[in-house]
Each structure stands twice: as C-alpha cells, then as structure tokens.
Design a protein around this motif. Structure first.
Motif, PDB file in Angstrom:
ATOM      1  N   GLY A  12      -5.111  -2.194  -1.055  1.00  0.00           N
ATOM      2  CA  GLY A  12      -4.015  -1.956  -0.120  1.00  0.00           C
ATOM      3  C   GLY A  12      -3.106  -0.835  -0.586  1.00  0.00           C
ATOM      4  N   ILE A  13      -2.780  -0.836  -1.869  1.00  0.00           N
ATOM      5  CA  ILE A  13      -1.947   0.234  -2.417  1.00  0.00           C
ATOM      6  C   ILE A  13      -2.671   1.572  -2.322  1.00  0.00           C
ATOM      7  CG2 ILE A  13      -0.916   1.114  -4.553  1.00  0.00           C
ATOM      8  CD1 ILE A  13      -0.298  -1.829  -5.267  1.00  0.00           C
ATOM      9  N   LEU A  14      -3.969   1.561  -2.604  1.00  0.00           N
ATOM     10  CA  LEU A  14      -4.767   2.787  -2.505  1.00  0.00           C
ATOM     11  C   LEU A  14      -4.787   3.313  -1.073  1.00  0.00           C
ATOM     12  CD1 LEU A  14      -6.632   4.708  -4.092  1.00  0.00           C
ATOM     13  CD2 LEU A  14      -8.515   3.233  -3.413  1.00  0.00           C
ATOM     14  N   LEU A  15      -4.927   2.426  -0.100  1.00  0.00           N
ATOM     15  CA  LEU A  15      -4.906   2.850   1.301  1.00  0.00           C
ATOM     16  C   LEU A  15      -3.545   3.423   1.705  1.00  0.00           C
ATOM     17  CD1 LEU A  15      -6.955   0.032   3.050  1.00  0.00           C
ATOM     18  CD2 LEU A  15      -7.606   2.430   2.737  1.00  0.00           C
ATOM     19  N   ILE A  16      -2.473   2.842   1.183  1.00  0.00           N
ATOM     20  CA  ILE A  16      -1.138   3.376   1.463  1.00  0.00           C
ATOM     21  C   ILE A  16      -0.996   4.776   0.889  1.00  0.00           C
ATOM     22  CG2 ILE A  16       1.319   3.115   0.906  1.00  0.00           C
ATOM     23  CD1 ILE A  16       0.859   0.071   1.128  1.00  0.00           C
ATOM     24  N   ILE A  17      -1.492   4.975  -0.322  1.00  0.00           N
ATOM     25  CA  ILE A  17      -1.412   6.296  -0.956  1.00  0.00           C
ATOM     26  C   ILE A  17      -2.252   7.310  -0.186  1.00  0.00           C
ATOM     27  CG2 ILE A  17      -2.029   7.595  -3.030  1.00  0.00           C
ATOM     28  CD1 ILE A  17      -1.252   5.052  -4.619  1.00  0.00           C
ATOM     29  N   ILE A  18      -3.456   6.924   0.218  1.00  0.00           N
ATOM     30  CA  ILE A  18      -4.306   7.831   0.995  1.00  0.00           C
ATOM     31  C   ILE A  18      -3.638   8.179   2.322  1.00  0.00           C
ATOM     32  CG2 ILE A  18      -6.494   8.004   2.252  1.00  0.00           C
ATOM     33  CD1 ILE A  18      -7.754   6.361  -0.007  1.00  0.00           C
ATOM     34  N   GLY A  19      -3.041   7.195   2.972  1.00  0.00           N
ATOM     35  CA  GLY A  19      -2.329   7.454   4.221  1.00  0.00           C
ATOM     36  C   GLY A  19      -1.161   8.397   4.039  1.00  0.00           C
ATOM     37  N   ALA A  20      -0.428   8.235   2.930  1.00  0.00           N
ATOM     38  CA  ALA A  20       0.698   9.131   2.660  1.00  0.00           C
ATOM     39  C   ALA A  20       0.219  10.550   2.384  1.00  0.00           C
ATOM     40  CB  ALA A  20       1.504   8.606   1.470  1.00  0.00           C
ATOM     41  N   VAL A  21      -0.885  10.676   1.664  1.00  0.00           N
ATOM     42  CA  VAL A  21      -1.434  12.011   1.386  1.00  0.00           C
ATOM     43  C   VAL A  21      -1.879  12.684   2.678  1.00  0.00           C
ATOM     44  CG1 VAL A  21      -3.374  13.223   0.306  1.00  0.00           C
ATOM     45  CG2 VAL A  21      -2.087  11.559  -0.998  1.00  0.00           C
ATOM     46  N   ILE A  22      -2.526  11.931   3.543  1.00  0.00           N
ATOM     47  CA  ILE A  22      -2.969  12.505   4.816  1.00  0.00           C
ATOM     48  C   ILE A  22      -1.775  12.882   5.693  1.00  0.00           C
ATOM     49  CG2 ILE A  22      -4.142  11.949   6.987  1.00  0.00           C
ATOM     50  CD1 ILE A  22      -6.115  10.298   5.308  1.00  0.00           C
ATOM     51  N   THR A  23      -0.767  12.014   5.731  1.00  0.00           N
ATOM     52  CA  THR A  23       0.395  12.257   6.587  1.00  0.00           C
ATOM     53  C   THR A  23       1.252  13.414   6.086  1.00  0.00           C
ATOM     54  OG1 THR A  23       0.448   9.925   7.166  1.00  0.00           O
ATOM     55  CG2 THR A  23       2.437  11.187   7.594  1.00  0.00           C
TER      56      THR A  23
END
Length: 70
Positions: A12-23
């Motif tokens: 979940g934390i990894l997905l949040i980080i990936i989402g922030a990088v994409i955004t």
C-alpha cells in the motif's frame, strides 16, 4: 498472519509512492529528461522514458531495501 499484514501495508505504501511520482513527476521534470525517447511522425507518436524508468527504479529499489531489510 502478521507477516502478511506487513506485506499488504508495504504494498500500500509502495502504491502511494508510485501514485505520487506519477502525479507530481511531471512537475519536477520526470518524463521529459534528456535520455527519454520521443518520436513524432505524422499522426503517430512513440514515447519511451528510458532515463525516467531508471531513476524511478533506483528510487523504488532504495525504498524497498529500507522496508524489506532483514
């Protein structure tokens, strides 16, 4: 069951980080780096972010090593 919970939280934390990088990545220059391939011919566009992929991979590797270090 405790180890499964840690894996799910880590993912979940990894997905949040990936989402922030994409955004927010485009605002800090990711996606338009000098090593990225961008070809536009007529109606066809080909884009392959080589350098961006390498940078994101390095960052995610460091983060994964912090979480999964034994």
């Amino acid at each position: 069951m405790g180890s499964i919970g840690r894996v799910i939280i880590s993912l979940g934390i990894l997905l949040i980080i990936i989402g922030a990088v994409i955004t927010f990545g485009s605002k800090i220059g990711l996606g338009r780096l000098p090593g990225d391939i961008f070809i536009k011919k007529g109606n066809t566009t080909f884009y392959f972010p080589i350098l961006t992929s390498i940078i994101v991979s390095i960052v995610l590797t460091v983060i994964a090593n912090l979480f999964f270090r034994r």
